[in-house]
Design a protein around this motif. Structure first.
Motif, PDB file in Angstrom:
ATOM      1  N   THR A 246       0.837  -1.201   0.000  1.00  0.00           N
ATOM      2  CA  THR A 246       0.000   0.000   0.000  1.00  0.00           C
ATOM      3  C   THR A 246       0.870   1.249   0.000  1.00  0.00           C
ATOM      4  OG1 THR A 246      -1.687  -1.197   1.241  1.00  0.00           O
ATOM      5  CG2 THR A 246      -1.846   1.203   1.221  1.00  0.00           C
ATOM      6  N   CYS A 247       1.879   1.249   0.853  1.00  0.00           N
ATOM      7  CA  CYS A 247       2.789   2.406   0.910  1.00  0.00           C
ATOM      8  C   CYS A 247       3.529   2.575  -0.403  1.00  0.00           C
ATOM      9  CB  CYS A 247       3.792   2.252   2.058  1.00  0.00           C
ATOM     10  SG  CYS A 247       3.065   2.458   3.680  1.00  0.00           S
ATOM     11  N   ARG A 248       3.957   1.451  -0.982  1.00  0.00           N
ATOM     12  CA  ARG A 248       4.682   1.513  -2.248  1.00  0.00           C
ATOM     13  C   ARG A 248       3.802   2.102  -3.351  1.00  0.00           C
ATOM     14  NH1 ARG A 248       6.920  -3.825  -2.361  1.00  0.00           N
ATOM     15  NH2 ARG A 248       8.639  -3.182  -1.055  1.00  0.00           N
ATOM     16  N   ALA A 249       2.552   1.638  -3.423  1.00  0.00           N
ATOM     17  CA  ALA A 249       1.632   2.156  -4.448  1.00  0.00           C
ATOM     18  C   ALA A 249       1.338   3.630  -4.216  1.00  0.00           C
ATOM     19  CB  ALA A 249       0.334   1.347  -4.433  1.00  0.00           C
ATOM     20  N   THR A 250       1.092   3.994  -2.978  1.00  0.00           N
ATOM     21  CA  THR A 250       0.828   5.399  -2.663  1.00  0.00           C
ATOM     22  C   THR A 250       2.036   6.257  -2.989  1.00  0.00           C
ATOM     23  OG1 THR A 250      -0.627   4.699  -0.870  1.00  0.00           O
ATOM     24  CG2 THR A 250       0.139   6.972  -0.820  1.00  0.00           C
ATOM     25  N   MET A 251       3.203   5.748  -2.664  1.00  0.00           N
ATOM     26  CA  MET A 251       4.423   6.497  -2.944  1.00  0.00           C
ATOM     27  C   MET A 251       4.627   6.651  -4.443  1.00  0.00           C
ATOM     28  SD  MET A 251       8.283   5.756  -1.564  1.00  0.00           S
ATOM     29  CE  MET A 251       8.491   4.298  -2.553  1.00  0.00           C
ATOM     30  N   GLN A 252       4.371   5.588  -5.212  1.00  0.00           N
ATOM     31  CA  GLN A 252       4.514   5.681  -6.669  1.00  0.00           C
ATOM     32  C   GLN A 252       3.565   6.737  -7.237  1.00  0.00           C
ATOM     33  OE1 GLN A 252       7.223   4.828  -7.693  1.00  0.00           O
ATOM     34  NE2 GLN A 252       6.849   3.371  -9.306  1.00  0.00           N
ATOM     35  N   ASP A 253       2.293   6.677  -6.802  1.00  0.00           N
ATOM     36  CA  ASP A 253       1.323   7.664  -7.274  1.00  0.00           C
ATOM     37  C   ASP A 253       1.751   9.066  -6.887  1.00  0.00           C
ATOM     38  OD1 ASP A 253      -0.149   5.602  -8.296  1.00  0.00           O
ATOM     39  OD2 ASP A 253      -1.601   5.556  -6.638  1.00  0.00           O
TER      40      ASP A 253
END
Length: 190
Positions: free
Chosen positions: A96-103
């Motif tokens: 979740t953090c990785r996806a949020t960070m990518q976005d």
């Protein structure tokens, strides 16, 4: 216990059937005197009342055993909780953090690129404005130099005209005064 001899009941009487015709014998087999029996009983009483080492040792062993068992279970629970937390973090939180960070990083990069483009455009406009301003200043300076040269040329020609008029006026006045002097010279001759 710690008395060193055989135990006798507290009433200071020997156990029946002890052999030896009613006389008590100590651990070595000698007949014990009543004083010896009292001293032995006092030693036993002392060891039971005041010497708590065996009781304390037993309690200490029990406490250590219980503590180690409870501590072991508590540590197992803590380790299990840590394992669950790490698993939860690896499986759910990190993706979740990785996806949020990518976005968020993509949005930040887009905003940064837009800001960079805007700054570049502003810088180009500023450079163009400065160039136009400097060109205008150079043109105005050239115009002022030309106007100054024209002004100086005009002033020289006007000065020449004024000098010429002054010279003519001086000549005219000289001629007039010379005429007046001749007229006076004629009148003085009369």
């Amino acid at each position: 216990m710690s008395g060193g001899g055989t135990e006798t009941p507290v009433g200071c009487e020997a156990a029946p059937g002890g052999g030896g015709g009613g006389k008590k014998k100590d651990s070595l087999g000698f007949a014990a005197s009543p004083a010896h029996l009292i001293i032995r009983d006092l030693g036993e009483i002392h060891s039971r009342l005041l010497d708590h080492r065996p009781v304390i040792q037993g309690e200490t062993r029990y406490f250590v055993k219980e503590f180690e068992e409870k501590r072991g279970l508590r540590e197992m629970r803590v380790l299990e909780n840590l394992k669950n937390m790490i698993h939860e973090t690896n499986e759910h939180t990190l993706p979740t953090c990785r996806a949020t960070m990518q976005d968020s990083l993509n949005q930040v990069l887009q905003r940064l690129q837009a800001a960079t483009d805007t700054v570049c455009r502003l810088q180009q406009r500023e450079q163009e404005r400065k160039k136009i301003h400097s060109d205008l200043l150079i043109a105005r300076e050239k115009q002022h130099v030309t106007q100054w040269e024209d002004f100086m040329t005009e002033q020289r020609s006007k000065q020449a005209e004024v000098d010429e008029e002054h010279r003519k006026a001086v000549e005219k006045l000289r001629a007039q005064y010379a005429e007046m002097e001749r007229g006076l010279a004629r009148l003085s001759a009369f």
